[in-house]
Design an enzyme around this catalytic site. Structure first.
Site, short mmCIF file in Angstrom:
data_model
loop_
_atom_site.label_atom_id
_atom_site.label_comp_id
_atom_site.label_asym_id
_atom_site.label_seq_id
_atom_site.Cartn_x
_atom_site.Cartn_y
_atom_site.Cartn_z
N CYS A 91 0.88 -1.01 -0.08
CA CYS A 91 0.03 0.08 -0.01
C CYS A 91 0.85 1.17 -0.05
O CYS A 91 0.48 2.17 0.72
CB CYS A 91 -1.11 -0.10 1.11
N GLY A 92 2.07 1.10 -0.93
CA GLY A 92 2.86 2.50 -0.90
C GLY A 92 3.44 2.88 0.34
O GLY A 92 3.89 2.03 1.22
#
Length: 298
Positions: A91-92
Site C-alpha cells: 500500500c505504498g
C-alpha cells in the site's frame, strides 16, 4: 548485451508480475468501494453524537472537568498513543507515513510538556495493525497493547475493545493523555495522517445554528447523567470512525500502488520488447553478413 532468450525470459517474468499486480489492484478497488461506503454512512452518526455531546456539555453545568472522570485533566507524565496502521503491505508509503506521524506526534507532545512542566513524559503505544506494531517493537518503544487480528471490516465491538483499553489506562492513571493517530480518508489518491486527542475528552464546539442552540430540550433523568453515560459511547464512536477511515485509506493506497506497479511493469515490457527486437535485428544482420562474407570467399 543480453541474448534474445534472456530478454524473452525477462518479458515473461515481468508480464506475470503485471498480472499479479493487476489482480491486487482489482481486489483493492472492490474493497475500497465498500470501505468508502462504510465511512460515508458512519460520518453522519459520528457528527450527530458529536453535536449531542457538545449540547449536553453546554447545559450540564460548570466544573464538569473536575467531576467527570473522562474529562479530568491532570499533569502529563505519561502519554498514550493509539496508532492505527495496515496489517499488510503493498500500500505504498502509507504505513511509513503513519509511523512517521506517530513518532513526530510523540516528540511534539514530549517537547511541549517539557517546556510547560519541566519534565519529559514517557510514551506508551497501543498498536492496531502489524505495521504499527512492528514499528513500535523496532524502535524499542513501550507497547501497552496490540490489536493485530481485527477484521478487515471493523465493527463497533472492535472499536469498543480498543477504546476500553484506552479508557482503563486513563482512569487508572497509567496514562494521563491519549492521542489517536490514523490516516484520514480524503479521496482515492489522498490519505492524510492525523493525530487527535481522545482522552481526556474535549467536548467539541457545536457547529449548529444559533436557532437550534436556543431550543429548550427536556432531559430525563438530567443532562449531566445523560452526558456521563454518553461519554464512553462518544469515545467508542471516535475510535470506530478512525478504524473505518484507516481501512478506506489503506485500500485506496493499495489500489493506487498496485496500479502504479502495473503501469511500470507494462512500460518495462515495452522497453524489453524494443530491446528484444533490436537484439533480434542485430542477430539477423550478423548472420546475413556472415553469409555474404562466406559467399565472397567462394
Amino acid at each position: 548485451m543480453p541474448s534474445t532468450r534472456e530478454i524473452r525470459r525477462r518479458i515473461r517474468t515481468v508480464k506475470n508480475i503485471a498480472q499479479i499486480t493487476r489482480t491486487f489492484q482489482m481486489i483493492a478497488s472492490s474493497r475500497m468501494r465498500r470501505a468508502q461506503e462504510r465511512v460515508q454512512r458512519a460520518r453522519p452518526y459520528a457528527e450527530q453524537i458529536r453535536e449531542l455531546v457538545s449540547r449536553l456539555a453546554t447545559v450540564a453545568g460548570e466544573d464538569l472537568g473536575n467531576e467527570v472522570a473522562l474529562l479530568r485533566s491532570r499533569p502529563v507524565k505519561r502519554v498514550g498513543l493509539i496508532v492505527i496502521s495496515p496489517n499488510r503491505g503493498f500500500c505504498g508509503a502509507l504505513p511509513s507515513n503513519i509511523n512517521r506521524k506517530a513518532a513526530s506526534t510523540a516528540l511534539e507532545i514530549q517537547e511541549e510538556v517539557q517546556r510547560a512542566e519541566g519534565q519529559r513524559p514517557a510514551v506508551s503505544f497501543v498498536a492496531i495493525g502489524r505495521k504499527g506494531r512492528d514499528f513500535v517493537v523496532r524502535t524499542q518503544q513501550h507497547l501497552l497493547a496490540e490489536f493485530t487480528q481485527l477484521s478487515d471490516n471493523p465493527s463497533m465491538n472492535d472499536a469498543s475493545a480498543v477504546a476500553q483499553v484506552a479508557m482503563d489506562a486513563f482512569l487508572s492513571g497509567e496514562v494521563d493523555v491519549v492521542y489517536l493517530v490514523y490516516a484520514r480518508f480524503v479521496s482515492t489518491t489522498s490519505q492524510q495522517p492525523v493525530a487527535i486527542q481522545l482522552l481526556p475528552v474535549q467536548p467539541p464546539q457545536s457547529a449548529g445554528s444559533s436557532e437550534r442552540q436556543r431550543i429548550d430540550y427536556i432531559y430525563e433523568p438530567d443532562p449531566r447523567a445523560i452526558f456521563e453515560a454518553l461519554l464512553p459511547r462518544y469515545v467508542d464512536v471516535q475510535v470506530y470512525l478512525a478504524l473505518l477511515e484507516a481501512r478506506a485509506s489503506e485500500e485506496s493506497a493499495r489500489m493506487v500502488a498496485m496500479k502504479n506497479a502495473t503501469d511500470n511493469a507494462n512500460e518495462l515490457v515495452d522497453d524489453l520488447t524494443l530491446a528484444y527486437n533490436k537484439a533480434r535485428q542485430a542477430s539477423i544482420t550478423t548472420q546475413i553478413l556472415e553469409v555474404v562474407a562466406g559467399a565472397g570467399e567462394l
